[in-house]
Design a protein around this motif. Structure first.
Motif, PDB file in Angstrom:
ATOM      1  N   ASN A  54       0.817  -1.213   0.000  1.00 18.68           N
ATOM      2  CA  ASN A  54       0.000   0.000   0.000  1.00 18.68           C
ATOM      3  C   ASN A  54       0.855   1.269   0.000  1.00 18.68           C
ATOM      4  OD1 ASN A  54      -2.508  -1.378   0.082  1.00 18.68           O
ATOM      5  ND2 ASN A  54      -2.135  -1.804   2.237  1.00 18.68           N
ATOM      6  N   CYS A  55       2.166   1.089  -0.173  1.00 20.09           N
ATOM      7  CA  CYS A  55       3.105   2.226  -0.191  1.00 20.09           C
ATOM      8  C   CYS A  55       2.933   3.099   1.056  1.00 20.09           C
ATOM      9  CB  CYS A  55       2.913   3.055  -1.455  1.00 20.09           C
ATOM     10  SG  CYS A  55       3.099   2.112  -2.982  1.00 20.09           S
ATOM     11  N   ASP A  56       2.704   2.455   2.195  1.00 19.38           N
ATOM     12  CA  ASP A  56       2.480   3.197   3.430  1.00 19.38           C
ATOM     13  C   ASP A  56       3.589   2.984   4.457  1.00 19.38           C
ATOM     14  OD1 ASP A  56       1.895   0.570   3.984  1.00 19.38           O
ATOM     15  OD2 ASP A  56      -0.098   0.955   4.807  1.00 19.38           O
ATOM     16  N   GLN A  57       4.719   2.442   4.001  1.00 20.93           N
ATOM     17  CA  GLN A  57       5.874   2.244   4.864  1.00 20.93           C
ATOM     18  C   GLN A  57       7.068   2.957   4.244  1.00 20.93           C
ATOM     19  OE1 GLN A  57       6.322  -1.992   4.922  1.00 20.93           O
ATOM     20  NE2 GLN A  57       4.202  -2.325   5.520  1.00 20.93           N
ATOM     21  N   CYS A  58       8.005   3.349   5.093  1.00 24.06           N
ATOM     22  CA  CYS A  58       9.233   3.994   4.602  1.00 24.06           C
ATOM     23  C   CYS A  58      10.272   2.939   4.266  1.00 24.06           C
ATOM     24  CB  CYS A  58       9.806   4.923   5.676  1.00 24.06           C
ATOM     25  SG  CYS A  58       8.724   6.283   6.145  1.00 24.06           S
ATOM     26  N   LYS A  59      11.127   3.253   3.276  1.00 24.70           N
ATOM     27  CA  LYS A  59      12.279   2.394   3.009  1.00 24.70           C
ATOM     28  C   LYS A  59      13.061   2.257   4.311  1.00 24.70           C
ATOM     29  CE  LYS A  59      13.070   3.382  -1.863  1.00 24.70           C
ATOM     30  NZ  LYS A  59      13.978   3.996  -2.844  1.00 24.70           N
TER      31      LYS A  59
END
Length: 118
Positions: A54-59
């Motif tokens: 969900n592209c809701d975490q940071c690298k």
């Protein structure tokens, strides 16, 4: 002409907004700052150093609400691609991630003694 579900256009050959693939059956709504949608597949494309389904975490080396800060022990600001973890009494880390030897330690890894110290 009445188009099938999720299709639009004079020849009903275009997907309506936020639907993708040749069958117009993949739903994806871009979230500014998190992800865009692939124009053909509708898959999410993470942006701004974000990851996850969900592209809701940071690298791994980034943190913060907008994933624009370096995580602890990562340097320099902006790229956050150098890992340096200070060792008490031996070295600290510069804002570029270089080891800054303390006391009588020297060398690239601060693992040698200054002359006349053992």
């Amino acid at each position: 002409l009445q188009c099938d579900a999720n299709f639009t256009g004079l020849g009903c050959n275009f997907c309506i907004q936020d639907y993708y693939t040749e069958l117009c059956n993949k739903y994806c709504v871009p979230v500014p700052g998190n992800y865009t949608c692939n124009n053909k597949t509708g898959d999410r494309i993470c942006v701004n150093d974000r990851v996850g389904p969900n592209c809701d975490q940071c690298k791994i080396n980034f943190t913060g609400v907008d994933c624009d800060e370096c995580a602890e022990n990562y340097y320099p600001d902006g790229t956050c691609n150098v890992h340096c973890e200070p060792v008490a009494g031996k070295f600290n880390c510069s804002n570029q991630g270089d080891k800054v030897c303390l006391g009588n330690w020297n060398g690239t890894d601060c693992d040698s003694c200054v002359n006349h110290y053992y």
